[in-house]
Motif scaffolding. Structure first.
Motif, PDB file in Angstrom:
ATOM      1  N   SER A  94      40.310  28.647 -37.272  1.00  0.00           N
ATOM      2  CA  SER A  94      39.143  29.514 -37.415  1.00  0.00           C
ATOM      3  C   SER A  94      39.290  30.428 -38.623  1.00  0.00           C
ATOM      4  N   ALA A  95      38.170  31.010 -39.028  1.00  0.00           N
ATOM      5  CA  ALA A  95      38.212  31.950 -40.147  1.00  0.00           C
ATOM      6  C   ALA A  95      39.095  33.144 -39.818  1.00  0.00           C
ATOM      7  N   ASP A  96      39.018  33.622 -38.568  1.00  0.00           N
ATOM      8  CA  ASP A  96      39.861  34.745 -38.167  1.00  0.00           C
ATOM      9  C   ASP A  96      41.340  34.371 -38.209  1.00  0.00           C
ATOM     10  N   GLY A  97      41.654  33.149 -37.773  1.00  0.00           N
ATOM     11  CA  GLY A  97      43.041  32.692 -37.797  1.00  0.00           C
ATOM     12  C   GLY A  97      43.571  32.583 -39.205  1.00  0.00           C
ATOM     13  N   GLU A  98      42.779  32.012 -40.106  1.00  0.00           N
ATOM     14  CA  GLU A  98      43.186  31.897 -41.506  1.00  0.00           C
ATOM     15  C   GLU A  98      43.397  33.277 -42.118  1.00  0.00           C
ATOM     16  N   ALA A  99      42.483  34.200 -41.816  1.00  0.00           N
ATOM     17  CA  ALA A  99      42.588  35.547 -42.376  1.00  0.00           C
ATOM     18  C   ALA A  99      43.823  36.266 -41.849  1.00  0.00           C
ATOM     19  N   ALA A 100      44.166  36.031 -40.577  1.00  0.00           N
ATOM     20  CA  ALA A 100      45.329  36.697 -39.991  1.00  0.00           C
ATOM     21  C   ALA A 100      46.621  36.246 -40.665  1.00  0.00           C
ATOM     22  N   VAL A 101      46.755  34.943 -40.924  1.00  0.00           N
ATOM     23  CA  VAL A 101      47.956  34.443 -41.590  1.00  0.00           C
ATOM     24  C   VAL A 101      47.997  34.921 -43.042  1.00  0.00           C
ATOM     25  N   ALA A 102      46.831  34.950 -43.707  1.00  0.00           N
ATOM     26  CA  ALA A 102      46.775  35.457 -45.080  1.00  0.00           C
ATOM     27  C   ALA A 102      47.226  36.913 -45.127  1.00  0.00           C
ATOM     28  N   HIS A 103      46.791  37.690 -44.145  1.00  0.00           N
ATOM     29  CA  HIS A 103      47.211  39.101 -44.082  1.00  0.00           C
ATOM     30  C   HIS A 103      48.716  39.203 -43.861  1.00  0.00           C
ATOM     31  N   LEU A 104      49.256  38.380 -42.961  1.00  0.00           N
ATOM     32  CA  LEU A 104      50.701  38.374 -42.727  1.00  0.00           C
ATOM     33  C   LEU A 104      51.452  38.035 -44.014  1.00  0.00           C
ATOM     34  N   ASP A 105      50.939  37.094 -44.780  1.00  0.00           N
ATOM     35  CA  ASP A 105      51.596  36.708 -46.029  1.00  0.00           C
ATOM     36  C   ASP A 105      51.584  37.850 -47.026  1.00  0.00           C
ATOM     37  N   ARG A 106      50.475  38.573 -47.071  1.00  0.00           N
ATOM     38  CA  ARG A 106      50.380  39.685 -48.023  1.00  0.00           C
ATOM     39  C   ARG A 106      51.291  40.842 -47.632  1.00  0.00           C
ATOM     40  N   ARG A 109      54.885  40.311 -48.207  1.00  0.00           N
ATOM     41  CA  ARG A 109      55.192  40.032 -49.615  1.00  0.00           C
ATOM     42  C   ARG A 109      55.663  38.594 -49.818  1.00  0.00           C
ATOM     43  N   GLY A 110      54.927  37.689 -49.174  1.00  0.00           N
ATOM     44  CA  GLY A 110      55.167  36.267 -49.424  1.00  0.00           C
ATOM     45  C   GLY A 110      56.192  35.625 -48.512  1.00  0.00           C
ATOM     46  N   ARG A 111      56.323  36.122 -47.293  1.00  0.00           N
ATOM     47  CA  ARG A 111      57.306  35.528 -46.374  1.00  0.00           C
ATOM     48  C   ARG A 111      56.669  34.676 -45.281  1.00  0.00           C
ATOM     49  N   ALA A 112      55.376  34.483 -45.319  1.00  0.00           N
ATOM     50  CA  ALA A 112      54.702  33.812 -44.202  1.00  0.00           C
ATOM     51  C   ALA A 112      54.618  32.300 -44.395  1.00  0.00           C
ATOM     52  N   PRO A 132      45.986  38.039 -52.775  1.00  0.00           N
ATOM     53  CA  PRO A 132      47.205  37.964 -53.579  1.00  0.00           C
ATOM     54  C   PRO A 132      48.441  37.735 -52.718  1.00  0.00           C
ATOM     55  N   SER A 133      49.326  36.867 -53.179  1.00  0.00           N
ATOM     56  CA  SER A 133      50.591  36.620 -52.493  1.00  0.00           C
ATOM     57  C   SER A 133      51.639  36.272 -53.527  1.00  0.00           C
ATOM     58  N   PRO A 134      52.843  36.841 -53.417  1.00  0.00           N
ATOM     59  CA  PRO A 134      53.906  36.502 -54.359  1.00  0.00           C
ATOM     60  C   PRO A 134      54.287  35.029 -54.336  1.00  0.00           C
ATOM     61  N   GLN A 135      53.930  34.306 -53.258  1.00  0.00           N
ATOM     62  CA  GLN A 135      54.312  32.899 -53.203  1.00  0.00           C
ATOM     63  C   GLN A 135      53.116  31.950 -53.350  1.00  0.00           C
ATOM     64  N   GLY A 136      51.979  32.468 -53.807  1.00  0.00           N
ATOM     65  CA  GLY A 136      50.810  31.617 -53.993  1.00  0.00           C
ATOM     66  C   GLY A 136      49.982  31.550 -52.732  1.00  0.00           C
ATOM     67  N   HIS A 137      50.524  30.923 -51.702  1.00  0.00           N
ATOM     68  CA  HIS A 137      49.937  30.951 -50.365  1.00  0.00           C
ATOM     69  C   HIS A 137      51.015  30.569 -49.371  1.00  0.00           C
ATOM     70  N   ALA A 138      50.723  30.782 -48.097  1.00  0.00           N
ATOM     71  CA  ALA A 138      51.720  30.587 -47.058  1.00  0.00           C
ATOM     72  C   ALA A 138      52.252  29.153 -47.032  1.00  0.00           C
ATOM     73  N   VAL A 139      53.538  29.018 -46.740  1.00  0.00           N
ATOM     74  CA  VAL A 139      54.176  27.705 -46.623  1.00  0.00           C
ATOM     75  C   VAL A 139      53.555  26.946 -45.457  1.00  0.00           C
ATOM     76  N   ARG A 294      56.305  27.849 -56.667  1.00  0.00           N
ATOM     77  CA  ARG A 294      55.066  28.544 -56.329  1.00  0.00           C
ATOM     78  C   ARG A 294      53.890  27.680 -56.750  1.00  0.00           C
ATOM     79  N   PRO A 295      52.949  27.368 -55.833  1.00  0.00           N
ATOM     80  CA  PRO A 295      51.810  26.527 -56.195  1.00  0.00           C
ATOM     81  C   PRO A 295      50.915  27.258 -57.181  1.00  0.00           C
TER      82      PRO A 295
END
Length: 304
Positions: A94-106, A109-112, A132-139, A294-295
């Motif tokens: 879901s959009a909420d799920g994607e946003a939650a993981v993106a927030h965790l990644d931010r 600082r790129g550990r998600a 923005p994420s130091p690793q591009g996006h979550a693994v 980093r992608p």
């Protein structure tokens, strides 16, 4: 045969699930222990179907634990270890799920990392997480060893968790995944294949049960299971990695507190003493832990 020195060190990850435990603090304690051992990342299952951020930490409609919320709480208490919520069900895509993981990644600082569901073949939600994420996006982490799921994992995942019961099977699965990745236009070295085992270290320093250590784990109701001591587990990890069968291991403790402590203070400590596992994190992001680039601009498979 490729040596460990040429391939680098094995990657190690662990599940920090605590069935029936709904307190954030208990999970954070395990995550901190995993970081003290230098593990690449931890995973936490979201056992509440449809649970989302703020969905609660205890029984309720769809009782369970919000994995993203727990791992977000752990950010303040950790500095390096990767954090991967293994979210399932409708919330995962879901959009909420994607946003939650993106927030965790931010905030980390790129550990998600994020679980992608390849059980039906092509995953349906592959948009790079925004922000923005130091690793591009979550693994991206997938669980697959054969059929359409394997093909999709080889094309889209960064890490594949392979439930295997022997060194020969592990090597075959890794070789096929790498071949599939190359066929899809990916660089095979951009994929990490981790053997996924449950571990029961209740026997302490005693030798592994016949069929569990040495040659490999055995099948069980919970999947591939290793039962034995930390020393034998260290030997298994070192030998499978040295022989090119795996890039590392994802380990699920049968008794979480006991087995994770013995994994970190026994198995990992021994591997470190032998020079076969890191003693510090050389980077800050999960991609750096895994040795992944980093992608830039797009995700694997050419989809943005």
């Amino acid at each position: 045969m490729t040596s460990s020195s040429r391939r680098g060190l094995p990657h190690l990850a662990a599940a920090v699930d605590l069935p029936g435990e709904y307190e954030f603090g208990a999970h954070v304690e395990l995550i901190r222990l995993a970081e003290r051992g230098g593990l690449d990342f931890v995973t936490l299952d979201d056992t509440s179907a449809g649970a989302g951020p703020g969905a609660g930490v205890g029984p309720g409609p769809g009782p369970g634990l919000d994995a993203v919320a727990v791992l977000s709480r752990a950010v303040a208490d950790t500095r390096r270890v990767g954090l991967v919520p293994m979210v399932t069900g409708p919330y995962a895509g879901s959009a909420d799920g994607e946003a939650a993981v993106a927030h965790l990644d931010r905030v980390s600082r790129g550990r998600a990392g994020r679980r992608i569901d390849v059980s039906g073949g092509e995953p349906s939600h592959l948009a790079a997480l925004t922000g923005p994420s130091p690793q591009g996006h979550a693994v991206r982490v997938a669980d697959a060893i054969d059929g359409p799921a394997r093909l999709a994992a080889a094309r889209y995942a960064d890490v594949v968790l392979a439930r295997v019961t022997s060194r020969a099977q592990a090597r075959s699965v890794r070789d096929q995944l790498r071949a599939d990745a190359a066929e899809s236009g990916r660089e095979p070295d951009s994929l990490r294949v981790l053997a996924a085992l449950s571990i029961d270290l209740g026997d302490g320093e005693h030798a592994a049960e016949p069929g569990h250590g040495g040659g490999g784990p055995r099948r069980s109701a919970r999947g591939p299971l290793y039962r034995g001591g930390p020393v034998d587990l260290a030997d298994l990890i070192a030998s499978w990695h040295r022989d090119g069968a795996v890039d590392g291991f994802h380990l699920t403790p049968v008794e979480p507190r006991r087995d994770l402590e013995r994994l970190v203070n026994g198995t990992v400590a021994l591997l470190q003493h032998r020079g076969l596992f890191r003693t510090f994190y050389p980077g800050g992001t999960l991609r750096e832990h895994l040795g992944l680039a980093r992608p830039v601009g797009q995700i694997a498979g050419g989809r943005t």
